[in-house]
Design a protein around this motif. Structure first.
Motif: not given
Lengths: 319, 256
Positions: A60, A73, A76, A173
């Motif tokens: 990522v 995060w 994601q 992302a």
């Protein structure tokens, strides 16, 4: 074959050693393994995990630099779990691993067990200490995706025969609206070793008598490459800082070797370190409860015994 | 300003804990207290109210009838009133968060929510972040410093050994506190008396939107870990015992 995700936590761009425990766990369960990393460049991560059987590495990127951004995060990782069809996801039970997986669990309304000491992926069962380690609970997880964070030093890493070369899947992302703005990270310049992940810990208790006398423990810790801990009594007396506290209301540690110096061994301290593989106690009081729990003990003044111990280790490690 | 603070009743840290039944503990002889991290959360909530000279501190708790004692303790520290979701059964982390969110939402619009970083019974480390998500709030855990601001709250949290992270959270926010943030006050006798008259509103699971209990996590076993065999205290002069210890750690224990 069921797919298991392993969140690869990096520190200063390097794969933390605790990740090898997670890869070992997934590999030994015969899972198809999806490594997941956040950062700019997967090359160093690929090299670090090359001895393990990892089928794919989800990289990522496009994070705009900087470190861990909790909401971005978590969004994601939740998406990766769903898109890659991961039935389980593992992470280290570190400050970051716990924070991230708790947020992912919230988003997916998924089962999560933090601080597991063993995980049976097939049975969907995890063992984890409760009541500060006074008991061990066996927890069964249900649902499409089960999340686990593993206590460091729970599994001996075992590289796979031949390793592998995972397919790299690059994900960029998407920005998410976040109510969290990171202003600053203040690092301690002394580069201390993380207590919760340390292999060896040297701890001082009230018996140390002063903050200055922790110096003698620092020398021993330096020789052993150990992290420095303290009992609650020592923290309350002002001999050590809050972040050094081991115990039920401090940090829970799981080292190979735990050296307790001038620690009486209160039940709440023991709760935080009882899973240590080998416990050594040095205390001048032969009646101190710590001796009942220690594998090896020396009755004596810490200021006589510890410097001798430092010297002896220095000599032994040279040989 | 509505300031909510989550409180859980747990066994005292000095309590000896033994398993009994399926996934439960023997309650006989246990001294129940407010979770120590929640005491820090209550203190921080009270300080915020005092600094603003405005608003209410509202305790939110889930647990059996006996959890009232912990709630009364928070009221004796100075909280204004409480919401108690009375629940005798085990709920998983999501459902606890859902019940707490339901209780808060049925009561008012929070300006801040405080919680402890962990409960020292199940050591789950996650209900606070699930609660924040359900309330649609920014959240931070392991918080050691908190400062209220109109356009966002400032927090400092410990991220790993020696490193601290300074964040700004959009308000309303949820902050889960760690030791070191403050020293909780002791309730005074007059405040203990006053607390007896403060309102504790009891709610059922149905009242807070948990109609059906289907647990994602279930405790299927609870055991006392095996005690270590009695260790060895090395007898003799330090000049002999110290080299002997180093040898044992290397050869026998293989720890170094």
């Amino acid at each position: 074959m069921e797919k298991t995700g392993v969140y690869l936590e990096l520190k200063d761009g390097n794969v933390k050693p605790t990740n090898f425990e997670l890869l070992t766990l997934a590999q030994q369960a015969g899972r198809e393994v999806t490594g997941i990393m956040f950062g700019d460049d997967p090359a160093a991560t690929l090299a670090a995990i090359s001895e393990y059987r990892v089928n794919e590495l989800v990289h990522v990127g496009g994070l705009g630099g900087g470190g861990y951004q909790p909401e971005l995060w978590a969004a994601q990782l939740a998406e990766v779990i769903q898109q890659r069809g991961l039935g389980d996801c593992l992470a280290t039970c570190s400050a970051q691993g716990r924070d991230l997986l708790s947020r992912v669990a919230a988003r997916l309304e998924a089962a999560l067990v933090n601080d597991c000491t063993s995980v049976d992926l097939d049975a969907r069962i995890a063992d984890k200490p409760m009541y500060g380690g006074k008991l061990v609970a066996r927890v069964r997880l249900a649902g499409d995706c089960r999340l686990y964070t593993l206590r460091p030093n729970s599994i001996i890493p075992a590289p796979a025969n031949g390793g592998g070369s995972p397919e790299v899947i690059a994900v960029s992302a998407d920005a998410v609206a976040s109510g969290i703005k990171i202003r600053e990270i203040v690092k301690d310049i002394s580069e201390r070793i993380e207590l919760t992940e340390a292999k060896i810990i040297v701890t001082g208790g009230r018996g140390m008598g002063s903050a200055e006398s922790f110096g003698v423990l620092k020398e021993l810790a330096a020789v052993l490459g150990a992290a420095l801990g303290a009992s609650r009594a020592a923290v309350d007396a002002g001999y050590a800082t809050q972040d050094m506290q081991v115990g039920q209301t401090g940090k829970t540690v799981n080292p190979v070797l735990y050296v307790a110096c001038g620690v009486s061994g209160a039940i709440q301290h023991f709760a935080g370190m009882k899973t240590s593989k080998v416990i050594v106690a040095v205390n001048k009081d032969p009646e101190a409860p710590i001796f009942e729990k220690a594998d090896y003990g020396i009755v004596g003044d810490v200021f006589e015994v510890v410097p001798l111990l430092t010297e002896e280790f220095r000599r032994a490690l040279r040989e | 300003m509505n300031i909510y603070v989550c409180v859980k009743q747990v066994p005292d840290t000095e309590a000896r804990i033994a398993p009994e039944g399926e996934g439960t503990i023997r309650e006989e002889g246990i001294k129940w207290v407010m979770n120590p991290y929640d005491e820090l959360a209550v203190e921080e909530a009270l300080r915020l109210k005092e600094s603003q000279a405005d608003g209410e501190v509202i305790v939110v708790s889930l647990g059996p009838e006996r959890a009232q004692e912990a709630i009364r303790m928070a009221l004796a520290m100075g909280a204004d009133r409480a919401l108690h979701v009375v629940c005798d059964q085990y709920l998983d982390h999501h459902l606890v968060a859902k019940a707490l969110a339901g209780a808060i939402q049925s009561d008012g619009a929070p300006a801040m929510v405080f919680a402890g970083r962990q409960a020292i019974d199940d050591d789950g480390f996650q209900v606070h972040l699930r609660l924040a998500h359900l309330l649609g709030m920014a959240a931070a855990t392991d918080v050691r410093e908190f400062a209220w601001g109109e356009d966002g709250v400032g927090v400092t949290r410990e991220i790993e050994e020696g490193a601290l992270e300074k964040l700004t959270l959009a308000a309303p926010a949820l902050v889960a506190v760690a030791r070191g943030i403050n020293t909780p006050r002791y309730p005074t006798l007059p405040n203990i008396m006053k607390a007896k008259k403060k309102e504790i509103k009891q709610l059922s699971l149905a009242d807070v939107g948990v109609a059906e209990v289907a647990n994602r996590e279930a405790i299927v076993g609870l055991v006392t870990p095996p005690e270590k065999a009695q260790g060895r205290v090395l007898a003799g002069e330090h000049a002999e015992t110290v080299p002997e210890l180093v040898r044992l750690l290397h050869d026998e224990a293989k720890a170094v």
